[in-house]
Scaffold this active site. Structure first.
Site, PDB file in Angstrom:
ATOM      1  N   ASN A 162     103.708 -86.300 -34.144  1.00 55.49           N
ATOM      2  CA  ASN A 162     103.897 -85.729 -32.808  1.00 55.49           C
ATOM      3  C   ASN A 162     105.155 -84.876 -32.717  1.00 55.49           C
ATOM      4  O   ASN A 162     105.520 -84.422 -31.643  1.00 55.49           O
ATOM      5  CB  ASN A 162     103.959 -86.845 -31.757  1.00 55.49           C
ATOM      6  CG  ASN A 162     102.603 -87.477 -31.542  1.00 55.49           C
ATOM      7  OD1 ASN A 162     101.593 -86.869 -31.872  1.00 55.49           O
ATOM      8  ND2 ASN A 162     102.577 -88.693 -31.010  1.00 55.49           N
ATOM      9  N   ASP A 175     102.450 -84.186 -27.568  1.00 54.99           N
ATOM     10  CA  ASP A 175     101.600 -85.347 -27.307  1.00 54.99           C
ATOM     11  C   ASP A 175     102.184 -86.284 -26.248  1.00 54.99           C
ATOM     12  O   ASP A 175     102.575 -87.418 -26.539  1.00 54.99           O
ATOM     13  CB  ASP A 175     101.308 -86.110 -28.612  1.00 54.99           C
ATOM     14  CG  ASP A 175     100.006 -86.891 -28.500  1.00 54.99           C
ATOM     15  OD1 ASP A 175      99.454 -86.931 -27.381  1.00 54.99           O
ATOM     16  OD2 ASP A 175      99.546 -87.469 -29.498  1.00 54.99           O
TER      17      ASP A 175
END
Ligand code: ATP
Length: 314
Positions: A162, A175
Site C-alpha cells: 500500500n 488504499d
C-alpha cells in the site's frame, strides 16, 4: 493543480464548492475527458488504469470500480470510506484524489499516478534496503502517517503493497478503504479508538487481535513491521498460517537477523511494543516528535523531506 473532487452525488455534472460568482462555471470531469492507457493493476473489485486528461495532458491513475460487484459483495461502505478519507487528504506522501465521477456501470476515482508502483516490488527485487534508503523511506512513511493522524484518520492497513512510489521514487500511501475517520467527542477530543477487524495478518497490531480495537498507535506498529522488513527482507511476524502469525504477534515472538544495525533494532523494539500507549509515536503530537527524534532518523531534515531527492536504491 486541478480542483479537488468535492461532490458526493456523482451524476456527471459538478461545480467546485468554493466557486466565486464571477468565475465561469467549471464543468465536472467525466469519462470522455480522459484517454485511457494501460492497466496498472487489479484489485478485488477494481481495476486501475493509466489515463491522460485530454485538456492538459496531465497523467493520472484512474481506479474504476464495478458498481454491481461492489453492491453484490457488500463493499459500498469501504468505497465510501476510501473516497471520504482521500477527500480529506492533501499531502505529498499520500495519493491524491482529484475527481470522482460515474457512469451506469462504474465509479471512477482519478488519482495521482504513482509511476514506480509498490514498495513491495523493490523489497522483493533488492532483498533488502541499506540504512540510508531505509531511513529515507521510513521517514517519508512516518511523515505521511503524521499528516493523516493530524487529520483524524487512522490507516489501519499500512504495508509495503500500500506504499506506492512516484516518478521521483517518493512515497505515496494508498488504499484508504479500511481507514477510520476519528469522530470528535462532546469535549472536542478525538476518540482514539476504532472498532472492527481489518488489516493484513503480518502487519496487524496486537491490540486489534486482542481487543478488536485499533488506534493511531496501531499505524506505528505497522511502521515498525515495515522498517524491520526493509532491513531484514521479510516481515517480523510470519507464521505457517494466519493463526500462527497472530500467535506470534500477541506473544511478541520475533527475532533480529545477524547484522541488523543496533540503532534500527532499538527503534523497532520501541515500535513493536504490545501496549499501544507505551509504543514510541503514541501520545499525540509530542509522541510523534519523540519518534522523529529517535537517533535512527539522525540526519533526516524533516522540513525539506519531500523536496529531497530519494537515495538510489541499489
Ligand atoms: P484490493 O482491493 O484487493 O485490496 P488493491 O487495494 O491493491 O486490492 P486497487 O486499489 O484497485 O486494489 O489497486 C490495484 C493495483 O493497482 C494495486 O496493486 C497497485 O499496484 C495499482 N495501483 C493502485 N493505485 C495506483 C496508483 N495511484 N498509481 C499506480 N498504481 C496504482
Amino acid at each position: 493543480i486541478p480542483p479537488r473532487s468535492n461532490s458526493n452525488n456523482d451524476n456527471g455534472q459538478q461545480t467546485p464548492k468554493t466557486q466565486l460568482s464571477h468565475t465561469p462555471s467549471v464543468r465536472k470531469k467525466g469519462v470522455k475527458d480522459f484517454e485511457f492507457g494501460k492497466t496498472l493493476g487489479e484489485g478485488s473489485y477494481s481495476t486501475v488504469v493509466a489515463a491522460r486528461d485530454r485538456s492538459n495532458n496531465r497523467e493520472y491513475a484512474v481506479k474504476i470500480l464495478d458498481k454491481k460487484h461492489i453492491i453484490k459483495e457488500k463493499k459500498v461502505k469501504y468505497v465510501n470510506i476510501e473516497k471520504n478519507t482521500l477527500n480529506k487528504m492533501n499531502h505529498p506522501g499520500i495519493v491524491r484524489l482529484y475527481y470522482t465521477f460515474q457512469d451506469p456501470d462504474s465509479l471512477y476515482f482519478v488519482l495521482d499516478h504513482a509511476k514506480n508502483g509498490e514498495l513491495l516490488t523493490f523489497i522483493k527485487k533488492l532483498g533488502s534496503f541499506d540504512m540510508d534508503c531505509t531511513k529515507f523511506y521510513a521517514a517519508q512513511i512516518l511523515s505521511a502517517i503524521e499528516y493523516m493522524h493530524s487529520q483524524g484518520v487512522i490507516h489501519r492497513d499500512l504495508k509495503p503493497e500500500n506504499i506506492l512510489l512516484d516518478d521521483k521514487m517518493h512515497v505515496k500511501v494508498t488504499d484508504f478503504g479500511t481507514a477510520k475517520i476519528l469522530e470528535q467527542n462532546a469535549d472536542g477530543e478525538e476518540d482514539d479508538r476504532a472498532n472492527s477487524f481489518v488489516g493484513t495478518a503480518e502487519y496487524v497490531s496486537p491490540e486489534l487481535l486482542k481487543e478488536k480495537a485499533a488506534c493511531k498507535s496501531s499505524d506505528f506498529w505497522a511502521l515498525g513491521c515495515i522498517i524491520y522488513q526493509l532491513i531484514a527482507g521479510r516481515p517480523p511476524f510470519k507464521g505457517a498460517n494466519e493463526y500462527r502469525t497472530f500467535q506470534k504477534i500477541v506473544n511478541l515472538e520475533y527475532s533480529f537477523p545477524d547484522g541488523f544495525p543496533t540503532v534500527a533494532r532499538d527503534l523497532v523494539q520501541k515500535l513493536l511494543v504490545l501496549n499501544p500507549s507505551e509504543r514510541l509515536g503514541s501520545g499525540g503530537k509530542a509522541g510523534v516528535e519523540r519518534l522523529k527524534a529517535h537517533s535512527f532518523f539522525q540526519g533526516i531534515d524533516w522540513d525539506t523531506l519531500w523536496q529531497q531527492p530519494a537515495p538510489n536504491l541499489l
